[in-house]
Motif scaffolding. Structure first.
Motif, PDB file in Angstrom:
ATOM      1  N   LEU B  24       0.880  -1.161   0.000  1.00  0.00           N
ATOM      2  CA  LEU B  24       0.000   0.000   0.000  1.00  0.00           C
ATOM      3  C   LEU B  24       0.915   1.208   0.000  1.00  0.00           C
ATOM      4  O   LEU B  24       1.576   1.491   0.995  1.00  0.00           O
ATOM      5  CB  LEU B  24      -0.890  -0.036   1.244  1.00  0.00           C
ATOM      6  N   SER B  28       2.753  10.380   2.652  1.00  0.00           N
ATOM      7  CA  SER B  28       2.202  10.357   4.012  1.00  0.00           C
ATOM      8  C   SER B  28       1.012  11.306   4.073  1.00  0.00           C
ATOM      9  O   SER B  28       0.977  12.333   3.398  1.00  0.00           O
ATOM     10  CB  SER B  28       3.273  10.694   5.038  1.00  0.00           C
ATOM     11  N   CYS B  30      -2.001  10.303   3.084  1.00  0.00           N
ATOM     12  CA  CYS B  30      -2.951   9.999   2.010  1.00  0.00           C
ATOM     13  C   CYS B  30      -4.044   9.048   2.476  1.00  0.00           C
ATOM     14  O   CYS B  30      -4.993   8.790   1.748  1.00  0.00           O
ATOM     15  CB  CYS B  30      -2.231   9.420   0.803  1.00  0.00           C
ATOM     16  N   LYS B  32      -3.323   5.901   4.224  1.00  0.00           N
ATOM     17  CA  LYS B  32      -2.892   4.505   4.325  1.00  0.00           C
ATOM     18  C   LYS B  32      -3.229   3.931   5.702  1.00  0.00           C
ATOM     19  O   LYS B  32      -3.815   2.852   5.818  1.00  0.00           O
ATOM     20  CB  LYS B  32      -1.364   4.382   4.123  1.00  0.00           C
ATOM     21  N   THR B  33      -2.845   4.681   6.737  1.00  0.00           N
ATOM     22  CA  THR B  33      -3.057   4.162   8.090  1.00  0.00           C
ATOM     23  C   THR B  33      -4.537   4.012   8.387  1.00  0.00           C
ATOM     24  O   THR B  33      -4.959   3.014   8.973  1.00  0.00           O
ATOM     25  CB  THR B  33      -2.368   5.084   9.112  1.00  0.00           C
ATOM     26  N   ASP B 143       2.026  -1.601   9.148  1.00  0.00           N
ATOM     27  CA  ASP B 143       2.097  -0.184   8.797  1.00  0.00           C
ATOM     28  C   ASP B 143       3.557   0.262   8.841  1.00  0.00           C
ATOM     29  O   ASP B 143       4.126   0.408   9.918  1.00  0.00           O
ATOM     30  CB  ASP B 143       1.229   0.620   9.780  1.00  0.00           C
ATOM     31  N   GLU B 144       4.150   0.417   7.695  1.00  0.00           N
ATOM     32  CA  GLU B 144       5.540   0.851   7.552  1.00  0.00           C
ATOM     33  C   GLU B 144       6.498   0.051   8.436  1.00  0.00           C
ATOM     34  O   GLU B 144       7.201   0.619   9.258  1.00  0.00           O
ATOM     35  CB  GLU B 144       5.653   2.352   7.879  1.00  0.00           C
ATOM     36  N   SER B 174       2.260  -1.265   4.248  1.00  0.00           N
ATOM     37  CA  SER B 174       2.293   0.101   3.732  1.00  0.00           C
ATOM     38  C   SER B 174       3.721   0.614   3.738  1.00  0.00           C
ATOM     39  O   SER B 174       4.563   0.159   4.500  1.00  0.00           O
ATOM     40  CB  SER B 174       1.421   1.015   4.584  1.00  0.00           C
ATOM     41  N   HIS B 176       5.969   4.449   2.423  1.00  0.00           N
ATOM     42  CA  HIS B 176       5.970   5.628   1.556  1.00  0.00           C
ATOM     43  C   HIS B 176       7.262   5.657   0.739  1.00  0.00           C
ATOM     44  O   HIS B 176       7.555   6.612   0.050  1.00  0.00           O
ATOM     45  CB  HIS B 176       5.739   6.924   2.344  1.00  0.00           C
ATOM     46  N   MET B 190      -2.015   4.922  -3.504  1.00  0.00           N
ATOM     47  CA  MET B 190      -3.048   5.716  -2.864  1.00  0.00           C
ATOM     48  C   MET B 190      -2.668   7.186  -2.884  1.00  0.00           C
ATOM     49  O   MET B 190      -1.496   7.537  -2.757  1.00  0.00           O
ATOM     50  CB  MET B 190      -3.153   5.241  -1.419  1.00  0.00           C
TER      51      MET B 190
END
Lengths: 277, 253
Positions: B24, B28, B30, B32-33, B143-144, B174, B176, B190
Protein backbone atom coordinates in the motif's frame (compact mmCIF):
# COMPACT_ATOMS: atom_id res chain seq x y z
CA UNK A 1 -18.17 0.78 -11.96
CA UNK A 2 -16.56 -2.53 -11.55
CA UNK A 3 -16.70 -5.42 -9.22
CA UNK A 4 -16.79 -4.56 -5.56
CA UNK A 5 -16.20 -8.26 -5.04
CA UNK A 6 -16.08 -7.78 -1.31
CA UNK A 7 -19.73 -6.80 -1.22
CA UNK A 8 -20.97 -9.95 -2.79
CA UNK A 9 -18.58 -11.92 -0.60
CA UNK A 10 -19.80 -10.26 2.56
CA UNK A 11 -23.43 -10.70 1.68
CA UNK A 12 -23.05 -14.36 1.01
CA UNK A 13 -21.04 -14.76 4.22
CA UNK A 14 -23.60 -13.04 6.38
CA UNK A 15 -26.26 -15.32 5.01
CA UNK A 16 -24.05 -18.29 5.76
CA UNK A 17 -23.34 -17.07 9.29
CA UNK A 18 -27.02 -16.69 10.05
CA UNK A 19 -27.64 -20.30 9.09
CA UNK A 20 -24.71 -21.69 11.08
CA UNK A 21 -24.72 -21.74 14.87
CA UNK A 22 -22.22 -19.23 16.27
CA UNK A 23 -18.76 -20.72 16.79
CA UNK A 24 -18.31 -20.30 20.49
CA UNK A 25 -16.22 -22.47 22.73
CA UNK A 26 -18.03 -23.94 25.73
CA UNK A 27 -18.36 -21.79 28.83
CA UNK A 28 -15.84 -23.58 31.07
CA UNK A 29 -12.79 -23.44 28.76
CA UNK A 30 -13.68 -19.85 28.01
CA UNK A 31 -13.68 -18.91 31.68
CA UNK A 32 -10.38 -20.74 32.09
CA UNK A 33 -8.84 -18.93 29.12
CA UNK A 34 -10.10 -15.65 30.52
CA UNK A 35 -8.59 -16.41 33.95
CA UNK A 36 -5.25 -17.24 32.31
CA UNK A 37 -5.28 -13.92 30.44
CA UNK A 38 -6.10 -12.05 33.64
CA UNK A 39 -3.21 -13.74 35.45
CA UNK A 40 -0.85 -13.12 32.52
CA UNK A 41 -1.82 -9.45 32.62
CA UNK A 42 -1.26 -9.22 36.39
CA UNK A 43 2.10 -10.90 35.95
CA UNK A 44 3.04 -8.53 33.16
CA UNK A 45 2.14 -5.45 35.24
CA UNK A 46 4.20 -6.81 38.15
CA UNK A 47 7.13 -7.49 35.79
CA UNK A 48 6.97 -3.88 34.65
CA UNK A 49 7.16 -2.80 38.28
CA UNK A 50 10.02 -5.20 38.94
CA UNK A 51 12.02 -3.49 36.21
CA UNK A 52 11.43 -0.23 38.03
CA UNK A 53 12.70 -0.84 41.58
CA UNK A 54 12.87 2.86 42.33
CA UNK A 55 9.12 3.21 41.93
CA UNK A 56 8.53 0.26 44.23
CA UNK A 57 10.91 1.83 46.73
CA UNK A 58 9.08 5.15 46.58
CA UNK A 59 5.69 3.47 46.87
CA UNK A 60 6.69 1.70 50.04
CA UNK A 61 9.13 4.10 51.68
CA UNK A 62 7.33 7.42 51.16
CA UNK A 63 4.21 6.57 53.23
CA UNK A 64 6.47 5.32 56.02
CA UNK A 65 8.57 8.48 56.01
CA UNK A 66 5.39 10.59 56.11
CA UNK A 67 4.05 8.59 59.05
CA UNK A 68 7.33 9.00 60.94
CA UNK A 69 7.28 12.73 60.20
CA UNK A 70 3.70 12.99 61.45
CA UNK A 71 4.65 11.20 64.65
CA UNK A 72 7.57 13.50 65.45
CA UNK A 73 6.14 16.79 64.19
CA UNK A 74 3.42 16.39 66.81
CA UNK A 75 5.76 14.94 69.40
CA UNK A 76 4.41 17.34 72.02
CA UNK A 77 0.80 16.35 71.33
CA UNK A 78 0.71 12.57 70.89
CA UNK A 79 -3.10 12.75 70.65
CA UNK A 80 -2.81 14.13 67.14
CA UNK A 81 -0.84 11.14 65.86
CA UNK A 82 -3.30 8.79 67.57
CA UNK A 83 -6.11 10.67 65.86
CA UNK A 84 -4.73 10.99 62.33
CA UNK A 85 -2.41 7.99 62.01
CA UNK A 86 -5.22 5.54 61.28
CA UNK A 87 -7.00 7.67 58.64
CA UNK A 88 -3.68 8.04 56.85
CA UNK A 89 -3.33 4.27 56.73
CA UNK A 90 -6.49 4.34 54.63
CA UNK A 91 -5.56 7.41 52.60
CA UNK A 92 -2.09 6.26 51.52
CA UNK A 93 -3.05 3.09 49.62
CA UNK A 94 -5.88 4.88 47.85
CA UNK A 95 -3.82 7.92 46.83
CA UNK A 96 -0.71 6.02 45.79
CA UNK A 97 -2.57 3.38 43.78
CA UNK A 98 -4.66 6.09 42.13
CA UNK A 99 -1.54 7.86 40.95
CA UNK A 100 0.33 4.74 39.84
CA UNK A 101 -2.65 3.31 37.98
CA UNK A 102 -3.62 6.48 36.20
CA UNK A 103 -0.09 6.94 34.87
CA UNK A 104 0.29 3.23 33.98
CA UNK A 105 -3.01 3.18 32.10
CA UNK A 106 -2.23 6.41 30.32
CA UNK A 107 1.07 4.93 29.18
CA UNK A 108 -0.79 1.87 27.99
CA UNK A 109 -3.08 4.10 25.95
CA UNK A 110 -0.40 6.37 24.52
CA UNK A 111 2.13 3.64 23.68
CA UNK A 112 -0.38 1.83 21.48
CA UNK A 113 -0.20 -1.33 23.57
CA UNK A 114 -3.82 -0.89 24.64
CA UNK A 115 -4.89 -0.75 21.01
CA UNK A 116 -2.84 -3.85 20.26
CA UNK A 117 -4.37 -5.70 23.21
CA UNK A 118 -7.87 -4.73 22.12
CA UNK A 119 -7.24 -6.21 18.65
CA UNK A 120 -6.39 -9.48 20.43
CA UNK A 121 -8.79 -11.85 22.15
CA UNK A 122 -8.40 -10.06 25.49
CA UNK A 123 -11.58 -9.16 27.35
CA UNK A 124 -11.76 -5.69 28.82
CA UNK A 125 -12.48 -7.27 32.17
CA UNK A 126 -9.38 -9.49 31.83
CA UNK A 127 -7.30 -6.35 31.48
CA UNK A 128 -8.98 -4.44 34.31
CA UNK A 129 -8.84 -7.38 36.70
CA UNK A 130 -5.21 -8.01 35.76
CA UNK A 131 -4.38 -4.48 36.83
CA UNK A 132 -6.49 -4.84 39.96
CA UNK A 133 -4.67 -8.04 40.98
CA UNK A 134 -1.22 -6.59 40.41
CA UNK A 135 -1.83 -3.30 42.18
CA UNK A 136 -3.89 -5.04 44.88
CA UNK A 137 -0.85 -7.18 45.68
CA UNK A 138 1.31 -4.07 45.78
CA UNK A 139 -1.23 -2.34 48.05
CA UNK A 140 -1.03 -5.29 50.45
CA UNK A 141 2.76 -5.12 50.62
CA UNK A 142 2.63 -1.39 51.18
CA UNK A 143 -0.03 -1.79 53.88
CA UNK A 144 1.97 -4.52 55.62
CA UNK A 145 5.05 -2.31 55.87
CA UNK A 146 3.08 0.77 56.93
CA UNK A 147 1.10 -1.20 59.53
CA UNK A 148 4.23 -2.84 60.88
CA UNK A 149 5.80 0.55 61.38
CA UNK A 150 2.73 2.35 62.74
CA UNK A 151 1.48 -0.32 65.10
CA UNK A 152 5.00 -1.31 66.18
CA UNK A 153 7.68 1.37 66.66
CA UNK A 154 5.31 4.33 66.28
CA UNK A 155 2.97 2.85 68.88
CA UNK A 156 -0.45 3.48 67.35
CA UNK A 157 -3.08 1.54 69.19
CA UNK A 158 -5.70 -0.28 67.12
CA UNK A 159 -8.56 -2.04 68.90
CA UNK A 160 -10.06 -3.89 65.94
CA UNK A 161 -8.70 -7.11 64.41
CA UNK A 162 -5.57 -6.81 62.26
CA UNK A 163 -7.00 -8.84 59.36
CA UNK A 164 -9.84 -6.34 59.04
CA UNK A 165 -7.26 -3.55 58.96
CA UNK A 166 -5.61 -5.32 56.03
CA UNK A 167 -8.96 -5.90 54.35
CA UNK A 168 -9.77 -2.17 54.54
CA UNK A 169 -6.30 -1.19 53.27
CA UNK A 170 -6.63 -3.63 50.37
CA UNK A 171 -10.09 -2.31 49.52
CA UNK A 172 -8.73 1.26 49.64
CA UNK A 173 -5.86 0.31 47.32
CA UNK A 174 -8.24 -1.36 44.89
CA UNK A 175 -10.54 1.66 45.03
CA UNK A 176 -7.58 3.87 44.14
CA UNK A 177 -6.72 1.55 41.24
CA UNK A 178 -10.28 1.54 39.94
CA UNK A 179 -10.60 5.33 40.20
CA UNK A 180 -7.23 5.76 38.50
CA UNK A 181 -8.25 3.49 35.63
CA UNK A 182 -11.41 5.47 35.10
CA UNK A 183 -9.94 8.94 35.47
CA UNK A 184 -6.97 8.24 33.19
CA UNK A 185 -9.40 8.06 30.27
CA UNK A 186 -9.84 11.82 30.63
CA UNK A 187 -6.14 12.62 30.60
CA UNK A 188 -4.42 13.11 27.27
CA UNK A 189 -0.93 13.55 28.69
CA UNK A 190 1.01 12.42 31.74
CA UNK A 191 1.02 16.04 32.96
CA UNK A 192 -2.78 15.98 33.02
CA UNK A 193 -2.87 12.59 34.69
CA UNK A 194 -0.67 13.84 37.52
CA UNK A 195 -2.85 16.95 37.88
CA UNK A 196 -5.88 14.74 38.48
CA UNK A 197 -4.39 13.88 41.86
CA UNK A 198 -4.84 17.37 43.36
CA UNK A 199 -8.06 17.86 41.38
CA UNK A 200 -9.65 14.57 42.35
CA UNK A 201 -8.05 13.46 45.62
CA UNK A 202 -7.20 16.69 47.51
CA UNK A 203 -10.84 17.86 47.84
CA UNK A 204 -11.68 14.46 49.24
CA UNK A 205 -8.70 14.77 51.54
CA UNK A 206 -10.14 18.00 53.00
CA UNK A 207 -13.64 16.59 53.30
CA UNK A 208 -12.91 13.09 54.55
CA UNK A 209 -12.88 13.95 58.24
CA UNK A 210 -9.13 14.04 58.72
CA UNK A 211 -9.07 17.73 59.67
CA UNK A 212 -12.56 18.23 61.09
CA UNK A 213 -15.07 15.54 62.03
CA UNK A 214 -17.49 15.19 59.15
CA UNK A 215 -20.43 15.70 61.49
CA UNK A 216 -19.23 19.24 62.35
CA UNK A 217 -19.07 20.42 58.74
CA UNK A 218 -21.53 22.72 56.97
CA UNK A 219 -24.49 20.60 55.83
CA UNK A 220 -23.63 21.06 52.16
CA UNK A 221 -20.03 20.01 52.70
CA UNK A 222 -21.18 17.08 54.81
CA UNK A 223 -23.47 15.90 52.02
CA UNK A 224 -20.61 16.14 49.57
CA UNK A 225 -18.35 14.24 51.93
CA UNK A 226 -21.05 11.58 52.25
CA UNK A 227 -20.68 10.71 48.57
CA UNK A 228 -16.89 10.89 48.47
CA UNK A 229 -15.22 7.47 48.49
CA UNK A 230 -12.30 8.59 50.65
CA UNK A 231 -14.68 9.42 53.52
CA UNK A 232 -15.56 5.75 53.85
CA UNK A 233 -11.91 4.72 53.75
CA UNK A 234 -11.17 7.09 56.63
CA UNK A 235 -14.33 6.23 58.60
CA UNK A 236 -13.50 2.54 58.43
CA UNK A 237 -9.98 3.10 59.72
CA UNK A 238 -11.22 5.39 62.51
CA UNK A 239 -13.80 2.87 63.68
CA UNK A 240 -11.21 0.10 63.59
CA UNK A 241 -8.85 1.99 65.87
CA UNK A 242 -11.61 2.97 68.28
CA UNK A 243 -13.60 -0.23 68.76
CA UNK A 244 -12.62 -3.84 69.34
CA UNK A 245 -14.16 -6.73 67.41
CA UNK A 246 -15.83 -6.64 64.03
CA UNK A 247 -17.96 -3.52 64.00
CA UNK A 248 -21.02 -3.61 61.74
CA UNK A 249 -20.31 -0.07 60.59
CA UNK A 250 -16.84 -1.03 59.42
CA UNK A 251 -18.40 -3.78 57.34
CA UNK A 252 -20.85 -1.24 55.91
CA UNK A 253 -17.97 1.12 55.03
CA UNK A 254 -16.15 -1.79 53.42
CA UNK A 255 -19.20 -2.66 51.33
CA UNK A 256 -19.51 0.96 50.19
CA UNK A 257 -15.80 1.00 49.21
CA UNK A 258 -16.11 -2.26 47.28
CA UNK A 259 -19.31 -1.00 45.62
CA UNK A 260 -17.67 2.23 44.42
CA UNK A 261 -14.70 0.17 43.22
CA UNK A 262 -16.95 -2.03 41.10
CA UNK A 263 -18.82 0.97 39.68
CA UNK A 264 -15.60 2.71 38.69
CA UNK A 265 -14.23 -0.50 37.17
CA UNK A 266 -17.39 -0.73 35.08
CA UNK A 267 -17.04 2.93 34.06
CA UNK A 268 -13.37 2.26 33.30
CA UNK A 269 -14.38 -0.65 31.04
CA UNK A 270 -16.68 1.69 29.12
CA UNK A 271 -13.73 3.99 28.39
CA UNK A 272 -11.77 1.14 26.76
CA UNK A 273 -12.90 1.37 23.17
CA UNK A 274 -11.95 -1.17 20.58
CA UNK A 275 -12.70 1.33 17.84
CA UNK A 276 -11.41 4.89 18.01
CA UNK A 277 -11.56 7.86 15.67
CA UNK B 1 -15.55 7.45 6.22
CA UNK B 2 -15.07 10.67 8.10
CA UNK B 3 -12.03 11.32 10.22
CA UNK B 4 -11.02 14.54 11.94
CA UNK B 5 -14.13 16.21 10.53
CA UNK B 6 -12.85 15.50 7.03
CA UNK B 7 -14.10 12.86 4.72
CA UNK B 8 -11.31 10.45 3.96
CA UNK B 9 -11.46 7.21 2.06
CA UNK B 10 -14.60 8.32 0.33
CA UNK B 11 -16.07 5.86 -2.11
CA UNK B 12 -13.18 3.46 -2.11
CA UNK B 13 -13.40 -0.18 -2.95
CA UNK B 14 -10.68 -2.76 -3.02
CA UNK B 15 -9.99 -6.42 -2.64
CA UNK B 16 -6.89 -8.18 -1.43
CA UNK B 17 -6.21 -11.75 -2.45
CA UNK B 18 -5.08 -14.38 0.02
CA UNK B 19 -1.52 -15.64 0.11
CA UNK B 20 0.00 -12.52 -1.42
CA UNK B 21 2.10 -9.56 -0.40
CA UNK B 22 0.22 -6.40 -1.26
CA UNK B 23 1.98 -3.08 -0.97
CA UNK B 24 0.00 0.00 0.00
CA UNK B 25 1.97 2.95 -1.26
CA UNK B 26 1.38 6.63 -1.22
CA UNK B 27 2.63 9.87 0.28
CA UNK B 28 2.20 10.36 4.01
CA UNK B 29 -1.21 11.69 4.94
CA UNK B 30 -2.95 10.00 2.01
CA UNK B 31 -5.00 7.66 4.23
CA UNK B 32 -2.89 4.51 4.32
CA UNK B 33 -3.06 4.16 8.09
CA UNK B 34 -6.77 4.92 8.22
CA UNK B 35 -7.43 2.25 5.61
CA UNK B 36 -5.30 -0.26 7.54
CA UNK B 37 -7.03 0.60 10.81
CA UNK B 38 -10.39 0.04 9.11
CA UNK B 39 -9.29 -3.40 7.95
CA UNK B 40 -8.05 -4.30 11.43
CA UNK B 41 -11.31 -2.96 12.84
CA UNK B 42 -9.98 -0.34 15.24
CA UNK B 43 -11.16 2.60 13.15
CA UNK B 44 -14.56 4.12 13.75
CA UNK B 45 -16.24 4.21 10.37
CA UNK B 46 -19.09 6.44 9.30
CA UNK B 47 -20.35 4.07 6.66
CA UNK B 48 -19.20 1.47 4.23
CA UNK B 49 -18.32 -2.12 4.70
CA UNK B 50 -15.05 -3.86 5.37
CA UNK B 51 -14.99 -7.63 5.12
CA UNK B 52 -11.97 -9.50 6.39
CA UNK B 53 -11.61 -13.25 5.87
CA UNK B 54 -15.35 -13.47 5.31
CA UNK B 55 -16.32 -11.56 8.44
CA UNK B 56 -16.94 -7.91 9.23
CA UNK B 57 -13.67 -6.17 10.23
CA UNK B 58 -13.16 -6.10 13.98
CA UNK B 59 -15.29 -9.21 14.53
CA UNK B 60 -14.32 -10.97 17.77
CA UNK B 61 -13.55 -14.18 15.89
CA UNK B 62 -10.95 -12.36 13.80
CA UNK B 63 -8.87 -11.30 16.80
CA UNK B 64 -6.76 -14.45 16.63
CA UNK B 65 -6.50 -14.45 12.84
CA UNK B 66 -5.34 -10.89 12.15
CA UNK B 67 -1.98 -9.44 13.19
CA UNK B 68 -1.48 -5.69 13.17
CA UNK B 69 1.70 -3.66 13.50
CA UNK B 70 1.21 0.04 14.08
CA UNK B 71 3.66 2.59 12.74
CA UNK B 72 4.98 3.44 16.20
CA UNK B 73 6.10 0.23 17.93
CA UNK B 74 3.42 -0.86 20.37
CA UNK B 75 5.18 -3.03 22.89
CA UNK B 76 6.11 -2.45 26.53
CA UNK B 77 9.43 -0.63 26.48
CA UNK B 78 10.00 -1.35 30.17
CA UNK B 79 9.87 -5.13 29.67
CA UNK B 80 12.37 -7.46 28.04
CA UNK B 81 11.83 -8.84 24.54
CA UNK B 82 10.92 -12.26 25.96
CA UNK B 83 8.54 -10.82 28.57
CA UNK B 84 6.72 -8.85 25.90
CA UNK B 85 6.38 -11.78 23.54
CA UNK B 86 5.39 -14.23 26.26
CA UNK B 87 2.70 -11.87 27.51
CA UNK B 88 1.18 -11.37 24.06
CA UNK B 89 1.44 -15.13 23.47
CA UNK B 90 -0.53 -15.71 26.68
CA UNK B 91 -3.18 -13.20 25.61
CA UNK B 92 -3.51 -14.94 22.25
CA UNK B 93 -3.52 -18.33 23.94
CA UNK B 94 -0.60 -19.69 21.90
CA UNK B 95 2.24 -21.78 23.40
CA UNK B 96 5.19 -20.00 25.01
CA UNK B 97 7.53 -21.61 22.48
CA UNK B 98 5.92 -19.43 19.84
CA UNK B 99 7.61 -16.43 21.48
CA UNK B 100 11.03 -17.89 20.67
CA UNK B 101 9.99 -18.72 17.12
CA UNK B 102 8.90 -15.16 16.29
CA UNK B 103 11.94 -13.62 17.99
CA UNK B 104 14.12 -15.74 15.70
CA UNK B 105 11.99 -14.84 12.67
CA UNK B 106 12.67 -11.12 13.07
CA UNK B 107 16.34 -11.66 13.85
CA UNK B 108 16.19 -10.95 17.56
CA UNK B 109 17.52 -14.29 18.78
CA UNK B 110 19.99 -13.65 21.57
CA UNK B 111 18.37 -10.33 22.49
CA UNK B 112 15.44 -11.88 24.34
CA UNK B 113 16.69 -10.78 27.75
CA UNK B 114 17.23 -7.16 26.74
CA UNK B 115 14.83 -4.50 27.93
CA UNK B 116 13.03 -3.21 24.84
CA UNK B 117 13.50 0.46 25.75
CA UNK B 118 17.27 0.04 25.55
CA UNK B 119 17.23 -1.50 22.08
CA UNK B 120 17.82 0.53 18.93
CA UNK B 121 14.85 1.96 17.07
CA UNK B 122 14.96 -0.76 14.43
CA UNK B 123 15.17 -3.56 17.00
CA UNK B 124 12.31 -1.96 18.94
CA UNK B 125 10.17 -1.98 15.79
CA UNK B 126 11.05 -5.62 15.17
CA UNK B 127 9.80 -6.60 18.63
CA UNK B 128 6.49 -5.03 17.66
CA UNK B 129 6.52 -6.99 14.40
CA UNK B 130 7.39 -10.22 16.22
CA UNK B 131 4.39 -9.75 18.51
CA UNK B 132 2.14 -9.58 15.43
CA UNK B 133 3.58 -12.84 14.09
CA UNK B 134 2.54 -14.78 17.22
CA UNK B 135 0.02 -17.50 16.51
CA UNK B 136 0.65 -17.37 12.75
CA UNK B 137 -2.19 -15.02 11.81
CA UNK B 138 -3.79 -15.44 8.40
CA UNK B 139 -3.78 -11.73 7.71
CA UNK B 140 -0.92 -9.42 8.64
CA UNK B 141 -1.46 -5.69 8.38
CA UNK B 142 1.90 -3.97 8.69
CA UNK B 143 2.10 -0.18 8.80
CA UNK B 144 5.54 0.85 7.55
CA UNK B 145 7.39 -2.07 9.11
CA UNK B 146 10.72 -1.39 7.43
CA UNK B 147 11.14 2.33 8.12
CA UNK B 148 14.59 3.21 9.39
CA UNK B 149 16.05 -0.26 8.96
CA UNK B 150 19.34 -0.90 7.26
CA UNK B 151 19.17 -2.37 3.74
CA UNK B 152 20.35 -5.85 4.76
CA UNK B 153 17.69 -6.10 7.42
CA UNK B 154 15.05 -4.73 5.09
CA UNK B 155 15.85 -7.41 2.57
CA UNK B 156 15.67 -10.08 5.30
CA UNK B 157 12.28 -8.84 6.41
CA UNK B 158 10.93 -8.77 2.86
CA UNK B 159 12.19 -12.35 2.44
CA UNK B 160 10.33 -13.23 5.62
CA UNK B 161 7.16 -11.57 4.32
CA UNK B 162 7.33 -13.65 1.15
CA UNK B 163 7.95 -16.84 3.11
CA UNK B 164 4.86 -16.07 5.20
CA UNK B 165 2.81 -15.42 2.07
CA UNK B 166 4.17 -18.65 0.59
CA UNK B 167 2.84 -20.44 3.65
CA UNK B 168 -0.61 -19.03 2.90
CA UNK B 169 -0.71 -15.76 4.86
CA UNK B 170 -1.98 -12.53 3.36
CA UNK B 171 0.13 -9.45 3.96
CA UNK B 172 -0.84 -5.84 3.51
CA UNK B 173 2.24 -3.67 3.92
CA UNK B 174 2.29 0.10 3.73
CA UNK B 175 5.27 2.16 2.80
CA UNK B 176 5.97 5.63 1.56
CA UNK B 177 9.23 4.43 0.06
CA UNK B 178 8.51 3.72 -3.58
CA UNK B 179 11.52 1.46 -4.07
CA UNK B 180 9.90 -1.16 -1.86
CA UNK B 181 7.13 -1.47 -4.42
CA UNK B 182 8.99 -3.91 -6.61
CA UNK B 183 9.15 -6.38 -3.73
CA UNK B 184 5.36 -6.69 -3.64
CA UNK B 185 3.20 -9.14 -5.56
CA UNK B 186 0.55 -6.53 -5.92
CA UNK B 187 0.37 -2.79 -5.45
CA UNK B 188 -2.22 -0.34 -4.28
CA UNK B 189 -1.23 3.23 -4.99
CA UNK B 190 -3.05 5.72 -2.86
CA UNK B 191 -3.42 9.46 -3.03
CA UNK B 192 -5.77 11.79 -1.12
CA UNK B 193 -7.83 8.93 0.25
CA UNK B 194 -8.36 7.24 -3.10
CA UNK B 195 -6.80 4.17 -4.66
CA UNK B 196 -5.40 5.42 -7.96
CA UNK B 197 -3.94 2.09 -9.03
CA UNK B 198 -4.49 -1.53 -8.12
CA UNK B 199 -2.26 -3.86 -10.11
CA UNK B 200 0.96 -5.83 -10.19
CA UNK B 201 4.18 -3.80 -10.29
CA UNK B 202 5.00 -5.12 -13.79
CA UNK B 203 1.57 -4.27 -15.16
CA UNK B 204 1.76 -0.77 -13.70
CA UNK B 205 5.09 -0.15 -15.34
CA UNK B 206 3.84 -1.55 -18.63
CA UNK B 207 0.66 0.50 -18.52
CA UNK B 208 2.38 3.80 -17.81
CA UNK B 209 5.50 3.08 -19.81
CA UNK B 210 7.54 4.15 -16.81
CA UNK B 211 10.79 2.57 -15.70
CA UNK B 212 10.28 2.97 -11.98
CA UNK B 213 7.23 2.84 -9.76
CA UNK B 214 7.82 6.42 -8.67
CA UNK B 215 7.48 7.60 -12.29
CA UNK B 216 4.48 5.36 -12.76
CA UNK B 217 2.92 6.97 -9.71
CA UNK B 218 3.46 10.44 -11.15
CA UNK B 219 2.03 9.39 -14.49
CA UNK B 220 -1.03 7.97 -12.78
CA UNK B 221 -1.59 11.13 -10.75
CA UNK B 222 -1.59 13.11 -13.96
CA UNK B 223 -4.00 10.83 -15.75
CA UNK B 224 -6.20 10.43 -12.68
CA UNK B 225 -9.53 11.92 -13.68
CA UNK B 226 -11.34 10.96 -10.58
CA UNK B 227 -14.91 12.33 -10.53
CA UNK B 228 -15.88 14.54 -7.64
CA UNK B 229 -16.60 12.12 -4.82
CA UNK B 230 -18.34 14.54 -2.47
CA UNK B 231 -21.61 12.69 -2.85
CA UNK B 232 -20.54 9.18 -2.02
CA UNK B 233 -19.85 7.77 1.43
CA UNK B 234 -19.66 4.13 0.57
CA UNK B 235 -16.35 2.58 1.40
CA UNK B 236 -15.76 -1.07 1.08
CA UNK B 237 -12.71 -3.16 1.38
CA UNK B 238 -12.28 -6.84 1.46
CA UNK B 239 -9.59 -9.32 2.19
CA UNK B 240 -11.35 -12.15 0.58
CA UNK B 241 -10.84 -15.81 0.16
CA UNK B 242 -10.80 -16.76 -3.46
CA UNK B 243 -8.37 -15.74 -6.14
CA UNK B 244 -8.56 -12.23 -7.39
CA UNK B 245 -10.79 -12.43 -10.37
CA UNK B 246 -10.50 -8.87 -11.40
CA UNK B 247 -8.95 -5.89 -9.71
CA UNK B 248 -11.62 -3.75 -8.13
CA UNK B 249 -11.42 -0.09 -8.88
CA UNK B 250 -12.81 2.96 -7.27
CA UNK B 251 -16.53 2.68 -7.07
CA UNK B 252 -18.24 5.85 -6.07
CA UNK B 253 -21.87 5.57 -5.31
Amino acid sequence: MSVPTSESTSESTSAATAARPPERPAAAPRARASALRTLATAQRVLSQLRHDPRTIGLLIVVPCVLLILLKYVFDAEPRIFDHSGAPLLGIFPLTVMFLVTSVATLRERSSGTLERLLTMPLGKLDLLLGYAFAFGALALVQAAVAFGLTLGPLGLHVSGPTWLLFAVALADGLLGTALGLFVSAFAATEFQAVQFLPAFILPQFLLCGLFTPRGDMQPVLRWISDVMPLSYAVDAMNRLTARPGVDGLVVRDLIVIVGITLVSLALGAVTLRRRTA
Amino acid sequence: MVRGGRAVLDGLSLDIARGSVTGLLGPSGCGKTTLMRSIVGVQKTAGGRVTVLGRPAGDARLRRRVGYVTQAPSVYSDLTVAENLRYFAAVLGVPRADAERVAAQVGLRGRERDVVGRLSGGQHARVSLAAALLGEPELLVLDEPTVGLDPVLRRELWDLFHRLAGAGATLLISSHVMDEATRCDHLLLMRDGAIIADDTPAALLARTGAREIEQAFLALVEEDQRPDTATGTGTSAGVSGSDRSEPAKEASR
